[in-house]
Scaffold this motif. Sequence first.
Motif, PDB file in Angstrom:
ATOM      1  N   LEU A 176       0.843  -1.191   0.000  1.00 24.99           N
ATOM      2  CA  LEU A 176       0.000   0.000   0.000  1.00 24.99           C
ATOM      3  C   LEU A 176       0.880   1.243   0.000  1.00 24.99           C
ATOM      4  CD1 LEU A 176      -2.539  -0.926   2.841  1.00 24.99           C
ATOM      5  CD2 LEU A 176      -2.845  -1.249   0.395  1.00 24.99           C
ATOM      6  N   TYR A 177       0.454   2.255  -0.715  1.00 22.39           N
ATOM      7  CA  TYR A 177       1.102   3.568  -0.661  1.00 22.39           C
ATOM      8  C   TYR A 177       0.032   4.614  -0.944  1.00 22.39           C
ATOM      9  CZ  TYR A 177       1.159   2.855  -5.745  1.00 22.39           C
ATOM     10  OH  TYR A 177       0.792   2.588  -7.042  1.00 22.39           O
ATOM     11  N   PRO A 178       0.168   5.825  -0.441  1.00 21.12           N
ATOM     12  CA  PRO A 178      -0.870   6.845  -0.634  1.00 21.12           C
ATOM     13  C   PRO A 178      -1.158   7.086  -2.119  1.00 21.12           C
ATOM     14  CG  PRO A 178       0.704   7.556   1.018  1.00 21.12           C
ATOM     15  CD  PRO A 178       1.283   6.314   0.402  1.00 21.12           C
ATOM     16  N   GLY A 179      -2.439   7.061  -2.467  1.00 21.90           N
ATOM     17  CA  GLY A 179      -2.838   7.338  -3.841  1.00 21.90           C
ATOM     18  C   GLY A 179      -2.878   6.129  -4.749  1.00 21.90           C
ATOM     19  N   MET A 239       7.352   6.151  -6.740  1.00 22.93           N
ATOM     20  CA  MET A 239       8.545   5.935  -7.570  1.00 22.93           C
ATOM     21  C   MET A 239       9.724   6.775  -7.090  1.00 22.93           C
ATOM     22  SD  MET A 239       6.679   6.014 -11.301  1.00 22.93           S
ATOM     23  CE  MET A 239       8.214   6.215 -12.209  1.00 22.93           C
ATOM     24  N   GLN A 240       9.409   7.899  -6.434  1.00 20.94           N
ATOM     25  CA  GLN A 240      10.454   8.826  -6.003  1.00 20.94           C
ATOM     26  C   GLN A 240      10.710   8.774  -4.504  1.00 20.94           C
ATOM     27  OE1 GLN A 240      10.119  12.768  -8.394  1.00 20.94           O
ATOM     28  NE2 GLN A 240       8.040  11.908  -8.449  1.00 20.94           N
ATOM     29  N   ASP A 241      10.068   7.819  -3.825  1.00 27.91           N
ATOM     30  CA  ASP A 241      10.221   7.707  -2.383  1.00 27.91           C
ATOM     31  C   ASP A 241      11.312   6.686  -2.064  1.00 27.91           C
ATOM     32  OD1 ASP A 241       9.254   8.174   0.428  1.00 27.91           O
ATOM     33  OD2 ASP A 241       8.897   6.018   0.271  1.00 27.91           O
ATOM     34  N   PRO A 242      12.458   7.102  -1.535  1.00 30.81           N
ATOM     35  CA  PRO A 242      13.579   6.188  -1.290  1.00 30.81           C
ATOM     36  C   PRO A 242      13.230   5.003  -0.406  1.00 30.81           C
ATOM     37  CG  PRO A 242      14.290   8.475  -1.076  1.00 30.81           C
ATOM     38  CD  PRO A 242      12.798   8.492  -1.174  1.00 30.81           C
ATOM     39  N   GLU A 243      12.422   5.230   0.637  1.00 32.07           N
ATOM     40  CA  GLU A 243      12.083   4.149   1.551  1.00 32.07           C
ATOM     41  C   GLU A 243      11.240   3.081   0.860  1.00 32.07           C
ATOM     42  OE1 GLU A 243      10.010   3.490   5.968  1.00 32.07           O
ATOM     43  OE2 GLU A 243      10.381   5.508   5.215  1.00 32.07           O
ATOM     44  N   THR A 244      10.278   3.532   0.056  1.00 28.56           N
ATOM     45  CA  THR A 244       9.422   2.585  -0.666  1.00 28.56           C
ATOM     46  C   THR A 244      10.231   1.777  -1.673  1.00 28.56           C
ATOM     47  OG1 THR A 244       7.457   3.972  -0.423  1.00 28.56           O
ATOM     48  CG2 THR A 244       7.434   2.362  -2.214  1.00 28.56           C
ATOM     49  N   ILE A 245      11.074   2.452  -2.443  1.00 26.54           N
ATOM     50  CA  ILE A 245      11.877   1.768  -3.460  1.00 26.54           C
ATOM     51  C   ILE A 245      12.873   0.810  -2.819  1.00 26.54           C
ATOM     52  CG2 ILE A 245      13.550   2.078  -5.317  1.00 26.54           C
ATOM     53  CD1 ILE A 245      10.622   2.791  -6.005  1.00 26.54           C
TER      54      ILE A 245
END
Length: 272
Positions: A58-61, A129-135
């Motif tokens: 899950l991620y916002p949006g 795509m631009q979130d370092p923690e998620t990637i």
Amino acid sequence: MNTERREFLRQLTCVLPGLAALAQTASAQAPAKTPPPAHDMSAMPPGWMGKEVIAQVLYPGFTALDLIGPHYFLSSLMGAKVLLVAKSKELVSSDTGVKIMPDVTFAECPAALDLLCLPGGTTGTLAAMQDPETIAFIRKAGGEARVVSSICTGSLILGVAGLLKGKKATSHWLVKDLLHHFGATASDDRVVEDGNVITAAGVTAGMDFGLHMSLKWRDREYTDCLALLAEYDPHPPTTAGDPAKAPARVKQLMTDMLAGFHAKVETVLKGG
């Protein structure tokens, strides 16, 4: 097929999701004693009970149907454990405002996953795509998972994490042309499997993906039961859902409407 087996299968189509939930609960409570099944399971093929660990991110949006469509079928795989994973355990809002509660955080997610699945979206996907923690999480978890998958534009996140290089893949028709930036070869198939990477096309293709995984991990009869239980036999009142069949004016309207998103994704991929 004998009479007892036919009757067993008839009953099973009514209770598959409940049995799957029961199996998840029982495995979570091990080594506590497992209660006897409510139905006679002696005729069940041994391959119908699995023990897969599945993580849907899950991620916002994110787009809600990208998550819920596959979840319906994945959570109906008896013995499988499906976890909703996010950066924190706070409610995560989809692109339409539907809020979902995660089960575990990135840090709590099991290391050895059988399936990692990414939903898509638009601006939310671009942010992910631009979130370092998620990637970082996707790269690590995807690198260790038995199968890595995405629905719709979720493939863009897999691509940024370096998981599509050298693979055939698909995405939403709007951004499929951008997959080459990740070293991937775009396919027009609705569900594309290449090695341990499985990608699905736009939004509703997530349901096809869910049945694809049932066929892959159980068998045709089990998958037929799930499809029947869901009454999944689409007969839409329009054929425009396929970009190859959509009227030219309709496709142009939607392309123009989402041109800004396409341009932003391309800018990010080019390092802008």
